[in-house]
Every structure is written in structure tokens, then in C-alpha cells.
Design a protein around this motif. Structure first.
Motif, PDB file in Angstrom:
ATOM      1  N   LEU A  64      13.237  -0.364   2.023  1.00  0.00           N
ATOM      2  CA  LEU A  64      12.917  -1.092   3.280  1.00  0.00           C
ATOM      3  C   LEU A  64      11.455  -1.229   3.656  1.00  0.00           C
ATOM      4  O   LEU A  64      11.135  -2.237   4.112  1.00  0.00           O
ATOM      5  N   LYS A  65      10.867  -0.097   3.321  1.00  0.00           N
ATOM      6  CA  LYS A  65       9.373  -0.145   3.634  1.00  0.00           C
ATOM      7  C   LYS A  65       8.560  -0.721   2.526  1.00  0.00           C
ATOM      8  O   LYS A  65       7.431  -0.804   2.689  1.00  0.00           O
ATOM      9  N   GLY A  66       9.394  -1.151   1.611  1.00  0.00           N
ATOM     10  CA  GLY A  66       8.428  -1.623   0.350  1.00  0.00           C
ATOM     11  C   GLY A  66       8.042  -0.741  -0.585  1.00  0.00           C
ATOM     12  O   GLY A  66       6.941  -0.878  -1.161  1.00  0.00           O
ATOM     13  N   SER A  67       8.410   0.431  -0.583  1.00  0.00           N
ATOM     14  CA  SER A  67       8.051   1.717  -1.435  1.00  0.00           C
ATOM     15  C   SER A  67       9.045   1.962  -2.412  1.00  0.00           C
ATOM     16  O   SER A  67       9.305   3.165  -2.586  1.00  0.00           O
ATOM     17  N   GLY A  68       9.560   1.202  -3.213  1.00  0.00           N
ATOM     18  CA  GLY A  68      10.816   1.360  -3.794  1.00  0.00           C
ATOM     19  C   GLY A  68      10.428   2.304  -5.184  1.00  0.00           C
ATOM     20  O   GLY A  68      11.060   3.151  -5.740  1.00  0.00           O
ATOM     21  N   HIS A  69       8.973   2.325  -5.532  1.00  0.00           N
ATOM     22  CA  HIS A  69       8.383   3.279  -6.606  1.00  0.00           C
ATOM     23  C   HIS A  69       8.754   4.617  -6.342  1.00  0.00           C
ATOM     24  O   HIS A  69       8.869   5.464  -7.225  1.00  0.00           O
ATOM     25  N   ARG A  70       9.167   4.869  -4.968  1.00  0.00           N
ATOM     26  CA  ARG A  70       9.308   6.404  -4.741  1.00  0.00           C
ATOM     27  C   ARG A  70      10.701   7.031  -5.211  1.00  0.00           C
ATOM     28  O   ARG A  70      10.968   8.102  -5.277  1.00  0.00           O
ATOM     29  N   TRP A  71      11.476   5.933  -5.628  1.00  0.00           N
ATOM     30  CA  TRP A  71      12.890   6.317  -6.234  1.00  0.00           C
ATOM     31  C   TRP A  71      12.628   7.211  -7.421  1.00  0.00           C
ATOM     32  O   TRP A  71      13.333   8.249  -7.797  1.00  0.00           O
ATOM     33  N   ASN A  72      11.407   6.962  -8.111  1.00  0.00           N
ATOM     34  CA  ASN A  72      11.207   7.763  -9.206  1.00  0.00           C
ATOM     35  C   ASN A  72      10.767   9.064  -9.046  1.00  0.00           C
ATOM     36  O   ASN A  72      10.630  10.086  -9.881  1.00  0.00           O
ATOM     37  N   GLU A  73      10.732   9.516  -7.661  1.00  0.00           N
ATOM     38  CA  GLU A  73      10.438  10.881  -7.395  1.00  0.00           C
ATOM     39  C   GLU A  73      11.966  11.662  -7.681  1.00  0.00           C
ATOM     40  O   GLU A  73      11.852  12.992  -7.993  1.00  0.00           O
ATOM     41  N   ALA A  74      12.939  10.897  -7.580  1.00  0.00           N
ATOM     42  CA  ALA A  74      14.433  11.643  -7.700  1.00  0.00           C
ATOM     43  C   ALA A  74      14.545  11.566  -9.185  1.00  0.00           C
ATOM     44  O   ALA A  74      15.132  12.762  -9.636  1.00  0.00           O
ATOM     45  N   LEU A  75      14.413  10.457  -9.910  1.00  0.00           N
ATOM     46  CA  LEU A  75      14.423  10.628 -11.314  1.00  0.00           C
ATOM     47  C   LEU A  75      13.703   9.539 -11.924  1.00  0.00           C
ATOM     48  O   LEU A  75      13.608   8.426 -11.425  1.00  0.00           O
ATOM     49  N   PRO A  76      12.781  10.012 -12.838  1.00  0.00           N
ATOM     50  CA  PRO A  76      11.776   9.102 -13.344  1.00  0.00           C
ATOM     51  C   PRO A  76      12.303   7.889 -13.923  1.00  0.00           C
ATOM     52  O   PRO A  76      13.476   7.953 -14.595  1.00  0.00           O
ATOM     53  N   GLY A  77      11.881   6.562 -13.894  1.00  0.00           N
ATOM     54  CA  GLY A  77      12.460   5.361 -14.511  1.00  0.00           C
ATOM     55  C   GLY A  77      13.472   4.693 -13.873  1.00  0.00           C
ATOM     56  O   GLY A  77      13.857   3.686 -14.070  1.00  0.00           O
ATOM     57  N   LEU A  78      13.824   5.246 -12.741  1.00  0.00           N
ATOM     58  CA  LEU A  78      14.798   4.357 -11.760  1.00  0.00           C
ATOM     59  C   LEU A  78      14.280   3.072 -11.165  1.00  0.00           C
ATOM     60  O   LEU A  78      14.871   2.028 -11.303  1.00  0.00           O
ATOM     61  N   HIS A  79      13.072   2.859 -10.756  1.00  0.00           N
ATOM     62  CA  HIS A  79      12.620   1.720 -10.281  1.00  0.00           C
ATOM     63  C   HIS A  79      11.518   1.139 -11.156  1.00  0.00           C
ATOM     64  O   HIS A  79      10.551   1.842 -11.605  1.00  0.00           O
ATOM     65  N   ASP A  80      11.837  -0.149 -11.341  1.00  0.00           N
ATOM     66  CA  ASP A  80      10.833  -0.753 -12.477  1.00  0.00           C
ATOM     67  C   ASP A  80      10.569  -2.228 -11.969  1.00  0.00           C
ATOM     68  O   ASP A  80      11.625  -2.959 -12.073  1.00  0.00           O
ATOM     69  N   ALA A  81       9.561  -2.536 -11.391  1.00  0.00           N
ATOM     70  CA  ALA A  81       9.173  -3.887 -10.621  1.00  0.00           C
ATOM     71  C   ALA A  81       9.169  -4.865 -11.839  1.00  0.00           C
ATOM     72  O   ALA A  81       9.178  -6.031 -11.216  1.00  0.00           O
ATOM     73  N   GLY A  82       9.187  -4.311 -13.106  1.00  0.00           N
ATOM     74  CA  GLY A  82       8.940  -5.681 -14.171  1.00  0.00           C
ATOM     75  C   GLY A  82      10.581  -5.910 -14.483  1.00  0.00           C
ATOM     76  O   GLY A  82      10.759  -6.750 -15.248  1.00  0.00           O
ATOM     77  N   SER A  83      11.421  -5.077 -13.864  1.00  0.00           N
ATOM     78  CA  SER A  83      12.823  -5.455 -14.389  1.00  0.00           C
ATOM     79  C   SER A  83      13.862  -5.477 -12.899  1.00  0.00           C
ATOM     80  O   SER A  83      14.400  -4.492 -12.753  1.00  0.00           O
ATOM     81  N   LEU A  84      13.765  -6.487 -12.571  1.00  0.00           N
ATOM     82  CA  LEU A  84      14.476  -6.844 -11.192  1.00  0.00           C
ATOM     83  C   LEU A  84      15.993  -6.440 -11.517  1.00  0.00           C
ATOM     84  O   LEU A  84      16.511  -5.898 -10.474  1.00  0.00           O
ATOM     85  N   LEU A  85      16.813  -6.849 -12.400  1.00  0.00           N
ATOM     86  CA  LEU A  85      18.110  -6.738 -12.444  1.00  0.00           C
ATOM     87  C   LEU A  85      18.593  -5.508 -12.804  1.00  0.00           C
ATOM     88  O   LEU A  85      19.388  -4.942 -12.096  1.00  0.00           O
ATOM     89  N   THR A  86      17.716  -4.763 -13.575  1.00  0.00           N
ATOM     90  CA  THR A  86      17.964  -3.049 -13.640  1.00  0.00           C
ATOM     91  C   THR A  86      17.943  -2.338 -12.470  1.00  0.00           C
ATOM     92  O   THR A  86      18.581  -1.533 -11.803  1.00  0.00           O
ATOM     93  N   THR A  87      16.624  -2.690 -11.613  1.00  0.00           N
ATOM     94  CA  THR A  87      16.448  -2.113 -10.317  1.00  0.00           C
ATOM     95  C   THR A  87      17.544  -2.436  -9.356  1.00  0.00           C
ATOM     96  O   THR A  87      17.663  -1.506  -8.523  1.00  0.00           O
ATOM     97  N   VAL A  88      18.018  -3.800  -9.193  1.00  0.00           N
ATOM     98  CA  VAL A  88      18.869  -3.894  -8.134  1.00  0.00           C
ATOM     99  C   VAL A  88      20.385  -3.299  -8.795  1.00  0.00           C
ATOM    100  O   VAL A  88      21.045  -2.933  -7.876  1.00  0.00           O
ATOM    101  N   ALA A  89      20.448  -3.265  -9.966  1.00  0.00           N
ATOM    102  CA  ALA A  89      21.799  -2.546 -10.423  1.00  0.00           C
ATOM    103  C   ALA A  89      21.999  -1.212 -10.024  1.00  0.00           C
ATOM    104  O   ALA A  89      22.966  -0.683  -9.566  1.00  0.00           O
ATOM    105  N   ILE A  90      20.872  -0.379 -10.394  1.00  0.00           N
ATOM    106  CA  ILE A  90      20.774   0.932 -10.047  1.00  0.00           C
ATOM    107  C   ILE A  90      20.620   1.264  -8.439  1.00  0.00           C
ATOM    108  O   ILE A  90      21.436   2.197  -7.821  1.00  0.00           O
ATOM    109  N   GLY A  91      20.116   0.016  -7.497  1.00  0.00           N
ATOM    110  CA  GLY A  91      20.022   0.255  -6.267  1.00  0.00           C
ATOM    111  C   GLY A  91      21.704   0.116  -5.717  1.00  0.00           C
ATOM    112  O   GLY A  91      22.081   0.838  -4.778  1.00  0.00           O
ATOM    113  N   ALA A  92      22.242  -0.729  -6.143  1.00  0.00           N
ATOM    114  CA  ALA A  92      23.754  -1.014  -5.782  1.00  0.00           C
ATOM    115  C   ALA A  92      24.428   0.168  -6.269  1.00  0.00           C
ATOM    116  O   ALA A  92      25.458   0.374  -5.477  1.00  0.00           O
TER     117      ALA A  92
END
Length: 332
Positions: free
Chosen positions: A105-133
Motif C-alpha cells: 500500500l505504501k508503494g514499496s512492494g520490493h520489500r517483499w523480497n526481504e522475506a524471500l528473494p524473487g517474490l516481487h518482480d515489477a516486470g511480471s505483474l501476473l506473478t506478482t499479483v498471484a503471489i500477493g493473492a
């Protein structure tokens, strides 16, 4: 007053006339199969007791079977595990919603990768939304799961049980499908073996959710309950995965762990975070259907109690060292 509950024989020439009825002809509305040498007594309070050799063998009050001490131990071990899992799952769910949802919500989705590398990828919207869901639905599952297993809630508020059940089944489907989409689109950080292990996990979750819903619609309550227990065992898997890794790190450091999850312990963990859960669930389901005796009841109780202790200790470690600090950091 003592009564011998035996089937009346109208024909005096019947094969058993003149001698005691065999065990197969002994009838009681409360005791399906009374044995020779046992008799039933009923006191003024409606308490029906079967005695054998002067000692109470089966005690039923108002039609309910009596519970021995080992039965009480088994019941309390179940409740302790459910309570420990619920509290821990609620804390983990709060962590998921606060950290992953908060930083997104703060626009810092890249911080997801602090929990596990590769979770957030700004270049792949589908997979990012899928893992967020997947994460958000997983948080819902951890909160609702224990509520759905409480018998008193099911009996006192069936409409609530059905409503929460629909939300639970939908969340399980979303969590499973979200993980599968992510794996299909990007693959896991651990490579093919992790893809297989995690993909099987997601597929089992979707399948169990479908079985839970299907049996509920058909009114098959026994199978519905059995599949709901299996689904619950799966839905706590992602939470256990993190706790088991953290506990292993505390006890053994980096033993068995390799870069990119390439160690032997990493290989074990791609299946271990959900397969033992299913074994425990299946044991509970099958023991609950039959009377296996004192030894099996106590062994099951010990297994469940050990699981409850592990959950409590691991939750304490994770809350103070990882989940709590990350929840706070999400709002900083």
C-alpha cells in the motif's frame, strides 16, 4: 433394580429355549453388543451402566458414552494443539497482512523480497499479483481454520459455519491457484525439486478445497469433516515452513542448507512442511472413527501434545525475532 435386557422368545420350541440367550440375541438400546457375563442396570436418574464382574465397564449418561481418562487426555491434547495453532496462525496472519499488505500500500512492494528473494518482480505483474493473492488468502485461512473446527460453533451457529466455510474454501482455492500461477510463471528459487514440492502442495490444497465443498453440498457430513481436517493440515503448511526453517537455524545453523536452497535440508523441506501434517491429520481422522484402545489413544495424544509444544516454542521465537520487528518496520 437390575434388568436383563434380552429379546423375548414367543416360541418355547425355539432352538435356544430353556437356556440363556447367546450373545448375539442380547439387546440394549444403549449398548449395541452386550457380552455374556455382563448385565445392565438403570438407576432413578436414567444412568445406564453395564457391569462385568461387579465393576463398571461402560458408562452412558443420557445416551452419551462415558469418557475414560485416556479419552480426556486425547481430547485436551487436540484442544491444546488447535489453540496453539490458532494463536500462532493469527500472529503469522497479522504479520502477512501488516508487512506484505502494508508495504504494498505504501508503494514499496520490493520489500517483499526481504522475506524471500524473487517474490516481487515489477516486470511480471501476473506473478506478482498471484503471489500477493496467495499471501493474503493464506492469512485469511490461518484465522478462519481453527474456528471451523470447533464443534460447538458448528452446532450453535450453523449459518456462521457455512458462511465462514465458503470464505475458507474460496481462500484455499485462491491461495493454491496463486501459488501455482507463480510457479508456472517464474518458478521457485529452489529450482525443479522445489517447483515439484510446492506445486504438489498447491494442487493438493485446491483439490481438498473442492472435496470439502462438494461433500458439504451433498450433505455427507462425515466425509466433509474429514476433508476439512486435511485441508486445515495443508493450510498451516506455509506457516510451518517458516517456523521449521527458523527453528532449524536456531538449533543447527546452516547445516544442510545451501545457496539457492540447494542443501539436503532444503530438499527435505520442500515436502516436509506439509506431508507430516497430513499424516497427523489422517491419524486423527482414523482414530476418531474407531475405538483402538488405550495404547493408540495415548500415542495419538502424545503426538498431538508434542506438536502443540513445538508450535508454542517456535511461535515465541519467530514473533520476537522476525514477525514482530517486520510488522513494526512496515509502518516506519
Amino acid at each position: 433394580m437390575t434388568r436383563h435386557w434380552t429379546r423375548p422368545r414367543a416360541d418355547p420350541a425355539a432352538p435356544h429355549a430353556g437356556r440363556p440367550a447367546p450373545p448375539s440375541e442380547t439387546v440394549s438400546s444403549a449398548i449395541p453388543a452386550a457380552r455374556r457375563g455382563k448385565e445392565s442396570t438403570m438407576d432413578r436418574e436414567g444412568r445406564l451402566t453395564v457391569t462385568a464382574g461387579g465393576s463398571s465397564a461402560i458408562d452412558r449418561t443420557n445416551g452419551r458414552p462415558g469418557i475414560g481418562r485416556h479419552g480426556i487426555v486425547l481430547r485436551w491434547s487436540v484442544w491444546l494443539l488447535v489453540a496453539a495453532s490458532w494463536v500462532s496462525g493469527a500472529i503469522f496472519a497479522a504479520y502477512i497482512l501488516a508487512f506484505f499488505g502494508g508495504v504494498a500500500l505504501k508503494g514499496s512492494g520490493h520489500r517483499w523480497n526481504e522475506a524471500l528473494p524473487g517474490l516481487h518482480d515489477a516486470g511480471s505483474l501476473l506473478t506478482t499479483v498471484a503471489i500477493g493473492a496467495h499471501f493474503i488468502a493464506g492469512g485469511v485461512l490461518l484465522v478462519l481454520g481453527p474456528i471451523q473446527l470447533i464443534g460447538r460453533v458448528r452446532r450453535a451457529a450453523p449459518a456462521l459455519h457455512r458462511g465462514l466455510g465458503r470464505a475458507y474454501v474460496v481462500s484455499a482455492g485462491v491461495a493454491g491457484l496463486g501459488g501455482l500461477v507463480f510457479i508456472a510463471g517464474k518458478g521457485t528459487i529452489g529450482g525443479p525439486l522445489m517447483d515439484v514440492g510446492f506445486g504438489l502442495y498447491g494442487g493438493l490444497m485446491v483439490a481438498c478445497a473442492a472435496m470439502v465443498y462438494g461433500h458439504a453440498r451433498r450433505g455427507d457430513h462425515e466425509r466433509h469433516r474429514a476433508w476439512a481436517i486435511r485441508l486445515f493440515a495443508l493450510t498451516i503448511g506455509s506457516w510451518l515452513y517458516r517456523m521449521e526453517y527458523g527453528l532449524w537455524s536456531v538449533l543447527f545453523g546452516s547445516l544442510g542448507r545451501g545457496a539457492g536452497f540447494s542443501g539436503w535440508f532444503d530438499a527435505v523441506m520442500v515436502f516436509f512442511f506439509y506431508v507430516p501434517n497430513l499424516v497427523i491429520a489422517e491419524t486423527f481422522i482414523r482414530v476418531g472413527r474407531k475405538e483402538y484402545g488405550l495404547a493408540v489413544d495415548l500415542a495419538t495424544a502424545a503426538l498431538l501434545l508434542a506438536a502443540a509444544i513445538f508450535v508454542t516454542v517456535a511461535t515465541s521465537i519467530f514473533t520476537t525475532s522476525i514477525w514482530g520487528p517486520r510488522m513494526v518496520s512496515a509502518f516506519n
